[in-house]
Design an enzyme around this catalytic site. Structure first.
Site, mmCIF file in Angstrom:
data_model
loop_
_atom_site.group_PDB
_atom_site.id
_atom_site.type_symbol
_atom_site.label_atom_id
_atom_site.label_comp_id
_atom_site.label_asym_id
_atom_site.label_seq_id
_atom_site.Cartn_x
_atom_site.Cartn_y
_atom_site.Cartn_z
ATOM 1 N N ASP A 1 0.932 -1.203 -0.022
ATOM 2 C CA ASP A 1 -0.068 0.038 -0.064
ATOM 3 C C ASP A 1 0.829 1.268 -0.072
ATOM 4 O OD1 ASP A 1 -2.123 1.659 0.103
ATOM 5 O OD2 ASP A 1 -3.029 0.763 1.683
HETATM 6 C C1 BGC Z 1 -4.974 3.279 -0.072
HETATM 7 C C2 BGC Z 1 -4.986 2.391 -0.969
HETATM 8 C C3 BGC Z 1 -4.884 3.190 -2.229
HETATM 9 C C4 BGC Z 1 -3.664 3.902 -2.423
HETATM 10 C C5 BGC Z 1 -3.320 4.571 -3.783
HETATM 11 C C6 BGC Z 1 -3.822 3.973 0.050
HETATM 12 O O1 BGC Z 1 -3.786 5.228 0.931
HETATM 13 O O2 BGC Z 1 -4.943 2.448 1.440
HETATM 14 O O3 BGC Z 1 -6.080 1.554 -1.127
HETATM 15 O O4 BGC Z 1 -4.910 2.207 -3.404
HETATM 16 O O5 BGC Z 1 -3.498 4.791 -1.228
HETATM 17 O O6 BGC Z 1 -3.977 5.746 -3.628
#
Ligand code: BGC
Length: 873
Positions: free
Chosen positions: A256
């Site tokens: 993530d």
């Molecule tokens: C989230 C993800 C997301 C990523 C990219 C993160 O803060 O937890 O679900 O895909 O950001 O935006």
């Protein structure tokens, strides 16, 4: 060749603005399977790379890209959130939230959504869609529940598999997230969720397992949190033992965004790709680690290989998905609109319909009031990285007005002050009695700014008239400081007063009224507004003290006070009293329910009072809730005849709700979660938040982390732990086993028609054996009412003779059946070994204990009119 195939599919899509059904009928084209030729091609590409190039590749760039390696013929690859629309590259179709999709109980619809969002991705040149999100719903406050597929791993897995197939059929890699057990947003970078292996395997892993084994998902995203004390991005057990060895996942495991916390730990812990950049996994950190033998070249090559393999299988080396100007894939998608509408129609869940108030017959209903903060503007989805700017979202207000135009008069009132009105209209007591010269810089509020976090020493002092965003001095973000606001409030009447506070995410505050602490907001990554109700006496000045710790250069906190009896506007009460039926749209908005923080279980301020006031004025009150899960309804549920849960319905929510209210469409949604009677009734209640730090832990921290973590929430001075003490007895698994009655059970949903179940038969399959139990279960579902409608037939299995305690019922099959009046459908469900198995920690494997099992069939976890024993050899 491949791009021709895809162009052909795309061309079909545009030829006649396809209906959902037409699209589903099209032949779908996924990635090509891996082959020795592909592996040789990868060998050749890797052979051309230096170690530095390889280490450079495994960290992303520019927030949403995998770097190109021109010398190896590898193009730059583009990503996008996910999962409710292609959100990163401008406006797009806003599909319903994941929880709504799960409430449809319709895997075929999930596939249609996947196809449609896959098209949207290709229209934006996107190679990776960052979705679906499939974490399990553990409790209502979880800030991202609205993105995910509910509390049951089987249902979540079935929806996920079809969503993934749809996306990948369009030549876009789906990324299933967040692996694993990202079930709350509270302190998400630091929190360790602890549970036994059985709980992991039975509840928190099966949806991912299905995504890998049945959905053949191309990418998995590791979560922020720690699992059993180890960060997901370094968790060898999950990333290597489970994902790679047990499930044979060959795709890309990415982090993530900023969920990587070490270089060597992540490199050896199974992570292939650090996103959004190589903050840790980069040449600078890993070259010495490779040279010293801490990380092997083979480990790095494996990561590069997986990235190349997915790219080749999806055709990105020859077709880079950069076909944004292809007219066959318009950015404003009519197919998307239809799919979004279908999702809302199938997911809005009718929970209560006393006296058959719905559908609203225009012969008896001539005026409708539409009220509440969620009536307008539209709230297609919650907040955070999933939030999509829809081109043309349809609010409930607009949808209802359009649908009933010419037949019914629709009146609208928001019914409550906005947050800003609360803050701006709060007049504190002015001790000087002199009017303020400048309306915002008066004498009413004393502001003391301290150069430490403990309110010590001599502060800088100044005065303002309101506590309203930016009411303090700016200073360097890194400086330690605290601010104290003191004021007096003069209540005009005796009664409860609502104190509403909003500050920035990362900030902490404590509100005291008359010396009592009424609100505490610890410092966290994000936060929504909080409120407290405090009794005050007319004419008696109330002392107000707001202590504030901000992480940013600009203090940004607001406080509003209003008599509870003045919250609901007179206009709303009047409109409610004047009309034949009143729709009250309550719930959250993206600033109140979002990624990054957990939400309140109680509805946002004033909404309980609004429902009570409308129900008092109008016996035909219809409450519809916008939320990712359960909310506190105890104050008003008995007084309202109709309750709907509309989840986050996507951009067409207004059209869908109107069709359901008018009876044009039968309500089809069934709960993908249990709705407990109270937060306390949920078995998770006592193990949701970590225990507060011990005195010794506090002493280790620069300041108490429960009040103030500061801006640096990525580096805590301790790891807070949450133990999933309910084990596998989550949601309906708990309620059915402990004979506790929830408010509305998992699987429940009303229709305008009625259904009956009959003729349950259990037939062992030809190859049924002790080693491989296999049965076919069949039964009939009949529409016993007088209009068309849909029910969700659910099959649960119980194992009373197991050697371990198991839930009384576990969902193992379901089918959505749409039936004409009087029509019967014969449903068959296949049960295999896994349908009967539990995870044995002792054997470290799935185990089936022979003996009596029970098959239950019905249309909720509590309503299973058909049961039959089954003897597993
Ligand atoms: C989230 C993800 C997301 C990523 C990219 C993160 O803060 O937890 O679900 O895909 O950001 O935006």
């Amino acid at each position: 060749m491949r791009s021709l195939v895809l162009n052909f599919v795309a061309a079909c899509l545009v030829s006649a603005l396809p209906t959902v059904a037409q699209n589903a009928a099209q032949e779908l084209h996924g990635p090509v399977p891996d082959s020795p030729a592909i592996e040789h091609q990868i060998d050749a590409m890797i052979a051309k790379m230096t170690l530095e190039q390889k280490l450079d590749l495994i960290g992303g760039e520019d927030s949403m890209f995998i770097k190109a390696v021109p010398s190896a013929g590898f193009p730059r690859l583009k990503m996008s959130d996910g999962p409710e629309g292609v959100r990163t590259w401008g406006p797009d179709t806003a599909y319903a939230g994941g929880i709504a999709l799960a409430a449809s109980w319709d895997p075929a619809l999930a596939q249609q959504m996947g196809v449609s969002i896959g098209d949207d991705a290709r229209a934006r040149g996107v190679n990776f869609l960052l979705g679906p999100g499939i974490n399990i719903y553990r409790a209502a406050p979880g800030g991202r529940n609205f993105e995910f597929f509910g509390e049951d791993p089987f249902l979540a897995g079935q929806i996920a598999v079809r969503y993934i197939r749809g996306v990948q059929s369009q030549g876009v890699i789906a990324t299933v997230k967040h692996f694993d057990a990202n079930n709350e947003e509270f302190n998400r970078h630091n929190l360790s969720v602890d549970m036994d292996e059985r709980t992991l395997r039975e509840i928190y892993l099966p949806a991912f397992e299905a995504a890998v084994k049945e959905g053949h998902v191309g990418a998995v995203m590791d979560s922020y949190n720690l699992i059993n004390g180890v960060h997901a991005t370094e968790n060898k057990h999950l990333n290597i033992d489970v994902l790679r060895k047990d499930w044979h996942f060959h795709g890309i495991l990415m982090s993530d965004w900023d969920a990587t916390y070490s270089a060597v730990g992540a490199a050896n812990g199974g992570l292939d790709l650090e996103m959004p950049s190589g903050k840790f996994m980069n040449p600078q950190n890993l070259t010495p680690a490779v040279q010293s033998g801490q990380v092997s070249v083979a480990t790095i090559d494996q990561k590069v290989r997986r990235i190349f393999r997915e790219a080749i299988c999806f055709g990105f080396l020859t077709n880079d998905n950069q076909d944004q100007l292809d007219a066959s894939l318009p950015k404003y998608s009519q197919l998307g609109r239809q799919v979004a509408l279908q999702e809302a129609l199938e997911s809005i869940t009718l929970l209560k319909n006393d006296g058959h108030l719905l559908p609203l017959e225009t012969s008896r209903v001539h005026t409708i009031a539409v009220l509440g903060p969620d009536a307008w503007p539209a709230e297609p989805g919650g907040g955070g990285s999933s939030h999509v700017d829809a081109y043309e979202p349809v609010s409930f207000m607009a949808g209802i007005s359009n649908a009933f135009a010419g037949k019914v008069k629709v009146l609208y009132a928001r019914g409550l002050p906005t947050e800003d009105e609360m803050f701006q209209q709060t007049a504190f007591y002015n001790p000087s009695g002199q009017p303020d010269e400048n309306p915002w810089m008066g004498n009413e509020v004393k502001v003391e700014s301290f150069d430490n976090v403990d309110f010590q020493g001599t502060p800088r002092v100044f005065h303002v008239s309101h506590i309203l965003a930016f009411p303090g001095p700016s200073r360097p973000a890194t400086a330690q400081h605290s601010i104290r606001y003191t004021a007096q409030y003069q209540p005009a009447t005796t009664g409860d007063y609502l104190f509403l506070v909003r500050a920035d995410g990362g900030d902490a505050y404590k509100l005291m009224v008359n010396g009592n602490t009424v609100l505490v907001q610890p410092s966290r990554e994000g936060q929504g507004p909080l409120y407290a109700e405090v009794p005050l006496t007319a004419g008696q000045l109330a002392s107000v003290q707001l202590d504030y710790w901000t992480h940013s250069s600009y203090p940004r906190i607001s406080l509003g006070i209003r008599a509870v009896s003045d919250l609901v506007t007179p206009e709303a009460k009047k409109v409610a009293a004047l009309t034949d039926a009143a729709v009250v749209a309550v719930g959250y908005d993206p600033s109140e329910e979002s990624e990054g923080f957990d939400r309140t279980y109680v509805l946002p301020f004033g909404q309980d009072q609004l429902i009570e006031a409308v129900a008092h004025a109008n016996p035909h009150t219809i409450v519809t809730i916008t939320a990712g899960g359960n909310v506190d309804m105890h104050r008003w549920l008995a007084d309202v005849p109709v309750l709907l849960h509309n989840w986050y319905p996507g951009q067409e929510g207004g059209r869908a709700l109107a069709e359901i209210l008018s009876g044009e469409h039968d309500p089809e949604g069934h709960l993908p979660i249990s709705l407990s009677r109270s937060w306390e009734q949920n078995p998770v209640h006592d193990s949701y938040y970590p225990a507060p730090p011990t005195p010794a832990e506090k002493a280790k921290c620069p300041y108490s982390e429960d009040v103030f973590l500061g801006y640096d929430y990525y580096q805590p001075c301790r790891t807070p732990h949450v133990t999933y003490s309910e084990g596998v007895f989550l949601g309906y698994r708990y309620y059915t086993t402990k004979n506790v009655q929830p408010l509305f059970p998992f699987g429940f949903g009303l229709s305008y028609t009625t259904f009956s179940f009959a003729h349950l038969t259990v037939t062992p399959s030809a190859h049924n054996s002790a080693a491989n139990p296999a049965y076919t279960i069949s039964f009939d579902v009949t529409n016993t009412g007088n209009r068309e409608g849909a029910d969700v037939a659910q099959l649960y299995v119980g194992d009373p003779s197991a050697k371990v305690q198991r839930p009384t019922k576990e969902l193992k099959g379901f089918e959505k059946v749409r039936l004409a009046p009087g029509q019967t459908k014969h449903v068959t469900v296949a049960l295999d070994r896994r349908s009967f198995a539990y995870w044995s920690d002792a054997k470290n494997n799935w185990q089936v204990d022979p003996g009596r099992f029970i098959v239950y069939v019905g249309d909720s976890s509590e309503h299973t009119p058909l049961t039959q024993n089954l003897q597993v050899p």
